[in-house]
Scaffold this motif. Structure first.
Motif, PDB file in Angstrom:
ATOM      1  N   UNK A  89      18.677 -20.382  57.487  1.00 51.90           N
ATOM      2  CA  UNK A  89      17.984 -19.235  56.895  1.00 51.90           C
ATOM      3  C   UNK A  89      16.606 -19.166  57.531  1.00 51.90           C
ATOM      4  N   UNK A  90      16.375 -18.067  58.256  1.00 47.33           N
ATOM      5  CA  UNK A  90      15.081 -17.834  58.896  1.00 47.33           C
ATOM      6  C   UNK A  90      14.217 -17.011  57.954  1.00 47.33           C
ATOM      7  N   UNK A  91      12.944 -17.327  57.906  1.00 47.94           N
ATOM      8  CA  UNK A  91      11.979 -16.538  57.157  1.00 47.94           C
ATOM      9  C   UNK A  91      11.139 -15.730  58.127  1.00 47.94           C
ATOM     10  N   UNK A  92      10.694 -14.559  57.667  1.00 46.16           N
ATOM     11  CA  UNK A  92       9.909 -13.663  58.511  1.00 46.16           C
ATOM     12  C   UNK A  92       8.744 -13.062  57.749  1.00 46.16           C
ATOM     13  N   UNK A  93       7.670 -12.869  58.462  1.00 49.42           N
ATOM     14  CA  UNK A  93       6.575 -12.012  58.025  1.00 49.42           C
ATOM     15  C   UNK A  93       6.221 -11.140  59.220  1.00 49.42           C
ATOM     16  N   UNK A  94       6.048  -9.871  58.955  1.00 46.67           N
ATOM     17  CA  UNK A  94       5.558  -8.965  59.997  1.00 46.67           C
ATOM     18  C   UNK A  94       4.197  -8.471  59.534  1.00 46.67           C
ATOM     19  N   UNK A  95       3.218  -8.689  60.376  1.00 52.70           N
ATOM     20  CA  UNK A  95       1.831  -8.363  60.058  1.00 52.70           C
ATOM     21  C   UNK A  95       1.346  -7.217  60.936  1.00 52.70           C
ATOM     22  N   UNK A  96       0.448  -6.403  60.398  1.00 52.20           N
ATOM     23  CA  UNK A  96      -0.174  -5.355  61.216  1.00 52.20           C
ATOM     24  C   UNK A  96      -1.357  -5.949  61.987  1.00 52.20           C
ATOM     25  N   UNK A  98      -4.427  -5.811  61.537  1.00 53.61           N
ATOM     26  CA  UNK A  98      -5.482  -6.359  60.673  1.00 53.61           C
ATOM     27  C   UNK A  98      -5.034  -7.650  59.984  1.00 53.61           C
ATOM     28  N   UNK A  99      -3.813  -8.088  60.266  1.00 51.95           N
ATOM     29  CA  UNK A  99      -3.288  -9.295  59.640  1.00 51.95           C
ATOM     30  C   UNK A  99      -2.716  -9.062  58.255  1.00 51.95           C
ATOM     31  N   UNK A 100      -2.557  -7.778  57.881  1.00 50.78           N
ATOM     32  CA  UNK A 100      -1.995  -7.442  56.577  1.00 50.78           C
ATOM     33  C   UNK A 100      -0.469  -7.469  56.648  1.00 50.78           C
ATOM     34  N   UNK A 101       0.141  -7.876  55.567  1.00 53.59           N
ATOM     35  CA  UNK A 101       1.584  -7.997  55.495  1.00 53.59           C
ATOM     36  C   UNK A 101       2.250  -6.621  55.473  1.00 53.59           C
ATOM     37  N   UNK A 102       3.128  -6.383  56.443  1.00 50.52           N
ATOM     38  CA  UNK A 102       3.900  -5.143  56.476  1.00 50.52           C
ATOM     39  C   UNK A 102       5.318  -5.375  55.961  1.00 50.52           C
ATOM     40  N   UNK A 103       5.832  -6.601  56.118  1.00 51.38           N
ATOM     41  CA  UNK A 103       7.188  -6.911  55.688  1.00 51.38           C
ATOM     42  C   UNK A 103       7.335  -8.414  55.467  1.00 51.38           C
ATOM     43  N   UNK A 104       8.124  -8.768  54.475  1.00 51.26           N
ATOM     44  CA  UNK A 104       8.614 -10.141  54.345  1.00 51.26           C
ATOM     45  C   UNK A 104      10.130 -10.043  54.372  1.00 51.26           C
ATOM     46  N   UNK A 105      10.763 -11.075  54.894  1.00 50.63           N
ATOM     47  CA  UNK A 105      12.213 -11.018  54.957  1.00 50.63           C
ATOM     48  C   UNK A 105      12.834 -12.349  55.287  1.00 50.63           C
TER      49      UNK A 105
END
Length: 141
Positions: A89-96, A98-105
């Protein structure tokens, strides 16, 4: 725990009529992150496929937090949340920018033989890969 980072530039073709990244494109970016993570560990999905082994997604989750738009850049952070020798199971964060969270998955994968989809133990078939995953997940044999 090992965390990989991959930069993605938002392309015009990835946006929808509202001018934001179309939701399914985040799944593609998760794949970019996963592939980058595996490459950083010294392995290759392409080599695995040459051996007749594929790694399908059996579960995927995405939670959208903030939109990304054409012309922006994003960082895809990828790590291993869980690994048992068969499933990862891979975890993901996609940041913009500015370092703000755009997605978790997260996405869950298994290895199977391409010709019959029978499960394959990563631990048995690829012991080096298994060891690297154990280390990257912060646990060792």
């Amino acid at each position: 725990m090992v965390i990989s980072e991959a930069k993605v530039d938002v392309r015009y073709a990835e946006t929808d009529q509202m001018g934001v990244v179309y939701h399914a494109n985040y799944l593609v970016w998760m794949e970019i992150g996963r592939t980058s993570f595996i490459k950083e560990l010294g392995f290759s999905y392409a080599k695995m496929e040459e051996d007749g082994i594929i790694s399908p997604v059996i579960d995927i989750q995405a939670s959208y937090k903030k939109p990304l738009r054409y012309g922006q850049s994003a960082v895809v952070r990828t790590w291993i949340e869980e690994y048992d020798g068969f499933r990862v199971k891979y975890g993901y964060e996609i940041l913009n920018e500015e370092g703000e969270l755009a997605l978790t998955g997260s996405s869950v994968h298994v290895c199977v033989k391409k010709e019959n989809f029978r499960p394959v133990s990563l631990k048995r078939k690829y012991p080096d890969w298994h060891s690297a995953y154990e280390k990257a997940a912060g646990k060792e044999d």
